[in-house]
Design an enzyme around this catalytic site. Structure first.
Site, short mmCIF file in Angstrom:
data_model
loop_
_atom_site.label_atom_id
_atom_site.label_comp_id
_atom_site.label_asym_id
_atom_site.label_seq_id
_atom_site.Cartn_x
_atom_site.Cartn_y
_atom_site.Cartn_z
N LYS A 196 -22.00 19.80 24.89
CA LYS A 196 -22.77 20.60 23.94
C LYS A 196 -22.16 22.00 23.80
O LYS A 196 -21.93 22.49 22.71
CB LYS A 196 -24.21 20.68 24.43
CG LYS A 196 -25.15 21.46 23.56
CD LYS A 196 -26.58 21.34 24.09
CE LYS A 196 -27.49 22.33 23.41
NZ LYS A 196 -28.86 22.27 23.91
N GLU A 216 -16.38 21.39 34.54
CA GLU A 216 -15.99 20.02 34.92
C GLU A 216 -15.39 19.29 33.72
O GLU A 216 -14.31 18.69 33.80
CB GLU A 216 -17.22 19.23 35.41
CG GLU A 216 -17.77 19.67 36.75
CD GLU A 216 -18.83 20.76 36.62
OE1 GLU A 216 -18.86 21.46 35.56
OE2 GLU A 216 -19.60 20.93 37.57
N GLY A 256 -29.66 18.85 26.66
CA GLY A 256 -28.65 17.94 27.19
C GLY A 256 -29.22 16.61 27.67
O GLY A 256 -28.75 15.53 27.29
N ARG A 257 -30.25 16.67 28.50
CA ARG A 257 -30.79 15.42 29.07
C ARG A 257 -31.63 14.63 28.07
O ARG A 257 -32.13 13.56 28.39
CB ARG A 257 -31.56 15.72 30.35
CG ARG A 257 -32.65 16.75 30.21
CD ARG A 257 -33.14 17.24 31.57
NE ARG A 257 -34.06 18.36 31.45
CZ ARG A 257 -33.71 19.65 31.34
NH1 ARG A 257 -32.43 19.98 31.31
NH2 ARG A 257 -34.62 20.59 31.26
N GLU A 299 -34.59 17.66 36.55
CA GLU A 299 -34.10 18.87 35.89
C GLU A 299 -35.17 19.43 34.95
O GLU A 299 -35.24 20.63 34.72
CB GLU A 299 -32.81 18.56 35.11
CG GLU A 299 -31.92 19.79 34.97
CD GLU A 299 -30.50 19.45 34.53
OE1 GLU A 299 -29.56 19.84 35.22
OE2 GLU A 299 -30.34 18.80 33.48
N HIS A 345 -33.84 -5.66 49.94
CA HIS A 345 -33.09 -5.89 51.18
C HIS A 345 -32.54 -4.58 51.74
O HIS A 345 -31.63 -4.61 52.58
CB HIS A 345 -31.96 -6.89 50.92
CG HIS A 345 -32.49 -8.24 50.55
ND1 HIS A 345 -32.63 -9.26 51.46
CD2 HIS A 345 -32.98 -8.70 49.38
CE1 HIS A 345 -33.14 -10.32 50.85
NE2 HIS A 345 -33.38 -10.01 49.58
N LYS A 384 -23.08 27.50 40.03
CA LYS A 384 -21.93 27.57 39.11
C LYS A 384 -21.22 28.91 39.26
O LYS A 384 -20.00 28.99 39.35
CB LYS A 384 -22.43 27.52 37.66
CG LYS A 384 -22.53 26.16 37.03
CD LYS A 384 -22.68 26.37 35.51
CE LYS A 384 -23.56 25.31 34.89
NZ LYS A 384 -23.88 25.55 33.48
C1 G6Q Z 1 -29.16 18.82 30.66
C2 G6Q Z 1 -28.41 19.94 31.17
C3 G6Q Z 1 -27.05 19.59 31.70
C4 G6Q Z 1 -25.96 19.49 30.64
C5 G6Q Z 1 -24.62 19.53 31.35
C6 G6Q Z 1 -23.46 19.39 30.40
O1 G6Q Z 1 -30.24 18.92 30.13
O2 G6Q Z 1 -28.39 20.93 30.23
O3 G6Q Z 1 -27.06 18.41 32.45
O4 G6Q Z 1 -26.12 18.37 29.87
O5 G6Q Z 1 -24.50 20.70 32.09
O6 G6Q Z 1 -23.45 20.43 29.48
P1 G6Q Z 1 -22.51 20.41 28.24
O7 G6Q Z 1 -22.91 19.26 27.37
O8 G6Q Z 1 -22.70 21.72 27.55
O9 G6Q Z 1 -21.12 20.23 28.75
#
Ligand code: G6Q
Length: 537
Positions: free
Chosen positions: A205, A211, A266-267, A352, A383, A503
């Site tokens: 996003k 990462e 994001g989620r 989250e 199990h 971070k």
């Molecule tokens: C979700 C968070 C988080 C996000 C990641 C990746 O709700 O905001 O998990 O999706 O940190 O972020 P980017 O899509 O910006 O790389």
């Protein structure tokens, strides 16, 4: 308004005192209609919540609490595009991504429905081209492997859904997901691949996540080294992002960027452009069925009265255990191998969103919020960890999820699988008394060991079969359950400030690894770890 001083809250506390010892054995014995009266059909989802330690009075009190805490008002504000994500001043409109109505949806003066349709069409065109082979790589070869580079919300949803809907996938395209900054993830994913047949989707996003951008740069190096030509990037990289400037800087043609908007968290982004890998896997038509499934549950949540509103009911039952029984975790147990990443997905969605201890108005909470969510597909869990649920000391509410018809019928596998699901909920609820164990002739010294206290709460969630349409309904059910809980807890379910500190410190420590002077006033433990790494790496 303080949650724990509301009369609706204290009424529940009193009710808990008089009802906490009720046993499911007695609740069922006392009411032959219990299963029927505590079950609900919503869309294709049938939920039996009768094996919970509650009565209809409990539910009434919980509905009162939901009303008193403004769940309905907040829900309506969310659907209308109000900026309910207050700490980031954003609308929360993932429901707009799957809305089936043809009417415009104006948010801050913009018709977001038209924007959504536009991106869906762009995604459909691209996915179809990759699937048909008309989109080729730099050397003219067909794409055989698609690798999604993303993390968190830009990874977990697509991974979960690609696995869940593998039955519907185009089998000559392999989907892979690389999220970890650990180079092993990328190296293992690209080992033995032909770069000429590999497409990278950079899902971010912000397009600044370390990462993902580190993986994206290494993937670009791998590709350019393999194909010997910088310009190859154009045919092997696309981006899913809200940040056009950074996408361009990376060298991706804006025509190959699929956009979304700041009102998609994001989620909650699986049904945005972030779902491109899934669309390539299952095709645009199945993807649209998934969206329509989400919309069925969105509409149910938006319109059903609280008493017949499944996300509301499941959310409130969760609150009953978290806040009154003091349970700390919640197990998600899907009896379907395709849902092997479903618990991991819900773990982020839940933890989250609602892992917060400050209310929207900035006060510390004096009550528990999100449970620790975990789980594995049945029957594997039986199990492994079910022992603790049956006979351990924790109270672990669990959701059992199953499908009436299998996608891969084979001999007696499916009836056996479903028999296990039902048997577990029965065993957890009713257990086995010492008298029952004794009557089986068990040696006296073993009776206590073989006794099951029972009274372990479960919800059973059943659907006809696993399709894009039912999966959409199931995911939306949990999204809205989480929403309801966040609303009752008075927290902002849509920010995630808790990920920031680590971070920042990682950036500082990484900087110290690269500089000569790395004695910058850490505590003695952290400094010892840094020194050890610098000496031994
Ligand atoms: C979700 C968070 C988080 C996000 C990641 C990746 O709700 O905001 O998990 O999706 O940190 O972020 P980017 O899509 O910006 O790389």
């Amino acid at each position: 308004m303080k949650l724990t001083t509301l009369p609706e809250w204290t009424a529940l506390l009193d009710h808990y005192d008089t009802h906490k010892h009720l046993h499911l054995r007695d609740l069922f014995a006392g009411d032959p209609e219990r299963a029927k009266s505590l079950s609900l059909q919503a869309g294709d989802i049938f939920a039996d919540y009768s094996k919970n330690r509650l009565t209809t009075d409990t539910l009434e009190l919980l509905f009162d609490l939901a009303r008193a805490t403004g769940v309905e008002k907040l829900r309506d504000e969310m659907f209308a595009g109000a900026h309910i994500n207050t700490t980031e001043d954003r609308a929360v409109l993932h429901t707009a991504l799957r809305r089936q109505s043809a009417d415009p949806l104006l948010v801050d003066g913009v018709d977001v429905a038209a924007d959504v349709r536009g991106v869906l069409e762009q995604m459909g065109g691209f996915a179809t081209a990759v699937r048909s082979g008309s989109w080729t790589g730099h050397t003219g070869k067909r794409i055989k492997t698609v690798i999604n580079l993303g993390i968190g919300g830009s990874d977990l949803g697509p991974v979960m859904a690609v696995n869940a809907l593998r039955y519907y996938s185009q089998r000559d395209i392999t989907l892979k997901f690389v999220s970890n900054i650990d180079s092993t993830h990328l190296v293992e994913a690209t080992r033995d691949l032909d770069p000429a047949e590999t497409l990278f989707i950079i899902a971010s996003k912000t397009f600044t996540t370390d990462e993902t951008m580190t993986n994206a740069r290494s993937a670009r190096d791998w590709l350019v080294a393999g194909l010997g030509d910088e310009t190859a990037v154009a045919k092997h990289f696309v981006a899913l992002s809200t940040n056009a400037t950074e996408v361009k800087k990376f060298g991706i043609d804006p025509a190959n960027m699929f956009g979304f908007w700041d009102w998609v968290g994001g989620r909650y982004s699986l049904t945005s452009a972030i779902g491109l890998s899934l669309m390539i896997s299952i095709g645009p038509d199945h993807f649209r069925e998934l969206l329509a499934g989400f919309d069925v549950m969105d509409e149910h949540f938006r319109t059903a009265p609280l008493e017949q509103n499944l996300p509301v009911i499941l959310g409130l039952i969760g609150i009953w255990y978290t806040n009154f029984f003091g349970s700390e975790t919640e197990a998600i147990l899907p009896y379907d191998q395709y849902l092997d990443r479903f618990a991991a997905y819900l773990q982020q969605a839940n933890m989250e969103s609602n892992g917060k201890s400050i209310t929207k108005s900035g006060q510390s909470v004096d009550y528990a919020t999100a449970p620790v969510v975990w789980g594995e597909p049945g029957t594997n869990g039986q199990h492994a960890f079910y022992q603790l649920i049956h006979q351990g000391t924790h109270l672990i509410p669990a959701d059992f999820i199953g499908f009436m018809k299998p996608l891969n019928p084979l001999g007696e596998h499916h009836p056996k699988l479903i028999a296990n699901l039902f048997a577990q909920t029965e065993a957890l609820a009713f257990g086995k008394t010492a008298a029952e164990v004794q009557s089986e002739g068990v040696a006296a010294e073993l009776v206590a060991h073989k006794t099951f206290a029972g009274n372990h709460p479960t919800n059973t969630i059943l659907m006809p079969s696993l399709t894009p349409h039912t999966l959409g309904q199931l995911i939306a059910l949990y999204e809205h359950k989480i929403f309801v809980q966040g609303a009752v807890w008075q927290i902002n379910s849509f920010d995630q400030w808790g990920v920031e500190l680590g971070k920042k410190l990682a950036t500082t420590i990484y900087g110290e690894f690269k500089s000569d002077d790395h004695k910058t006033g850490h505590d003695s433990s952290t400094q010892q770890l840094i020194d050890r790494f610098l000496d031994q790496r």
